[in-house]
Design an enzyme around this catalytic site. Structure first.
Site, short mmCIF file in Angstrom:
data_model
loop_
_atom_site.label_atom_id
_atom_site.label_comp_id
_atom_site.label_asym_id
_atom_site.label_seq_id
_atom_site.Cartn_x
_atom_site.Cartn_y
_atom_site.Cartn_z
N SER A 1 0.81 -1.39 -0.18
CA SER A 1 -0.26 -0.02 -0.03
C SER A 1 0.83 1.25 0.14
O SER A 1 2.25 1.13 -0.03
CB SER A 1 -0.98 -0.19 1.22
OG SER A 1 -0.40 0.05 2.29
N LYS A 2 0.08 2.40 -0.09
CA LYS A 2 0.83 3.90 -0.07
C LYS A 2 1.92 3.83 0.95
O LYS A 2 2.97 4.28 0.82
CB LYS A 2 -0.04 4.73 0.16
CG LYS A 2 -0.57 5.23 -1.14
CD LYS A 2 -0.82 6.64 -1.33
CE LYS A 2 -1.31 7.20 -2.61
NZ LYS A 2 -0.86 6.44 -3.81
#
Ligand code: GLU
Length: 470
Positions: A242-243
């Site tokens: 994820s980010k």
């Protein structure tokens, strides 16, 4: 399974939803590698059926992402939404074969059925499965697939092996929405069939869909493709990428300064391998790649390994190309090159590229050479200039000015002979010299810095620093 003598046709089928996930890039790469390995064809389908989320800009992100990665398809892309009529025609076939039915369940009825199905441990079914159409057939309705209630659906997956699904767990999925819009699982089957796809290689988040899609293939009397489901890419901590792991979109990796050939090498290695080989060319990957050898466990993104791979390709890259990339990267960071900037970049890059892990880092390593005279010294560098060191630098400038050969070996020798003549070690003037040449920015060794800057600029920078402080 497709006939063994049929040429391989693979595809990547991204949904244009804004960015291109690195997992999609790896799916594209594996499909490309497999097609190249088998002498087959590699296609692209843009799955733009979700009209709310699909935008033209998002389509461009995918096309640009694939172009950047060097993974452009062998034919123009197929756009799924444009094929809606064909999808509806396939549903008409299913209706005619009694493999689909109209369903008039209301939202409330559907919610009630969902509760019952959950309590009974089965997938939801519609009462309209075996019921005659109601009066006034114009009422809004969906078309559902009429799946088998018993038995099993078996997916023979090239990566996962044999995966079994109980048919009672597979619901009668909606094929056409009440507005006539085809749904994802239907469209994928029809498109893959019509595009002649022999191998569906995609993320394992689609494994459940594969069971449902297999039933649709069978109901239409179509040959199933071979499936291969790739494990997800996780972050270094083992959680879904994820980010917060730093980056997840192809565009972010490009912006951080990774080279496309490094990404291909790294992503190929991420979940597949050829012995212990970490670095390999496209030709080697194509010769070695087989989707059967993809590992079953999720892959973990390893920033150190990626940096190592990228550094390898940076060192090999042509300096003109690197100069273009550095120019763009510096521009993004707010630095435009002066008139002679290009020449300076070409002079500095060979001296610093060994130490750069990314283009952004390479840009930082080039900055000292781009600085305009008089170069501003940072506080630490300025503090190195005492009366004594200034006097020594002045003598050094005279000594260097006499050096006819401005090359690293000659300059190294010249610095040594100056040290001997001045009766000091290199340590006495190395740091101040470095300070006035670089202003405190990262720079290569002294001979490298002098060569990079050239005679005039080097002597000029020393001279600037010797003028009395204002
Ligand atoms: N459009 C799907 C996605 O972006 C992929 C579908 C497929 O590969 O079959 O996840």
């Amino acid at each position: 399974m497709p006939a063994p003598d049929r040429p391989v046709v693979t595809r990547v089928a991204p949904s244009p939803t804004g960015s291109m996930h690195i997992g999609t890039a790896r799916v594209a790469l594996y499909n490309w590698l497999y097609a190249r390995h088998t002498g087959g064809t590699y296609l692209l389908r843009i799955e733009d059926t979700d009209r709310q989320r699909s935008t033209e800009a998002a389509v461009d992100v995918i096309l640009e992402g694939l172009a950047w990665l060097g993974l452009e398809p062998d034919a123009p892309p197929v756009f799924q939404f444009a094929r809606a009529d064909r999808h509806r025609a396939a549903v008409a076939e299913l209706l005619a074969a009694d493999s689909a039915y109209p369903c008039w369940m209301t939202v409330e009825e559907l919610a009630a059925e969902r509760d019952i199905a959950r309590a009974e441990g089965r997938a939801i079914r519609s009462p309209w499965r075996d019921r005659a159409p109601p009066e006034g057939v114009n009422l809004p309705h969906v078309i559902r697939f009429k799946g088998p209630l018993e038995g099993e659906t078996i997916v023979d997956d090239l990566v996962k092996g044999t995966v079994r699904f109980r048919n009672r767990d597979l619901d009668d999925l909606v094929l056409l929405r009440s507005d006539g819009a085809p749904t994802y699982n239907l469209a994928v089957v029809v498109d893959d069939h019509d595009m002649g796809i022999t191998h569906v290689i995609r993320g394992d988040d689609h494994l459940n869909n594969t069971a449902r899609q297999s039933l649709i293939y069978q109901a239409l009397g179509w040959e199933l493709p071979t499936f291969a489901h790739l494990p997800m890419i996780h972050g270094p901590d083992g959680a879904k990428l994820s980010k917060r792991h730093g980056a997840q979109a192809v565009g972010e990796f490009a912006e951080m300064g990774y080279l496309p050939e490094a990404m291909r090498n790294y992503l190929a290695r991420l979940g597949w391998g050829h012995g212990d080989d970490e670095l390999f060319t496209d030709a080697q990957a194509i010769a070695w790649f087989d989707v059967k050898d993809v590992v079953k466990a999720p892959a973990r993104l390893d920033w150190n390994k990626l940096a190592h791979v990228n550094n390898h390709y940076l060192r090999q890259a042509d300096d003109n190309r690197l100069a273009d990339l550095v120019t763009a990267s510096l521009k993004k960071a707010g630095t435009s090159l002066a008139e002679n900037g290009r020449a300076r970049l070409l002079a500095v890059i060979p001296h610093v590229k060994e130490g750069a892990k990314t283009i952004v880092e390479l840009g930082e390593l080039c900055r000292f050479a781009l600085a305009e005279r008089p170069v501003t010294l940072d506080a630490k560098s300025a503090a190195l200039l005492t009366e004594e060191t200034r006097a020594r630098l002045s003598r050094l400038a005279e000594h260097l000015a006499m050096e006819p050969d401005w090359s690293p070996p000659a300059l190294t020798a010249s610095l040594r002979s100056f040290a001997a003549a001045d009766g000091v070690g290199l340590g006495k003037f190395g740091a101040p010299l470095r300070a006035v040449l670089s202003g405190g920015l990262p720079a290569p060794d002294l001979a490298g810095a002098l060569t990079t800057l050239g005679r005039d600029e080097s002597l000029g920078r020393i001279k600037d620093a010797l003028s009395p402080a204002e």
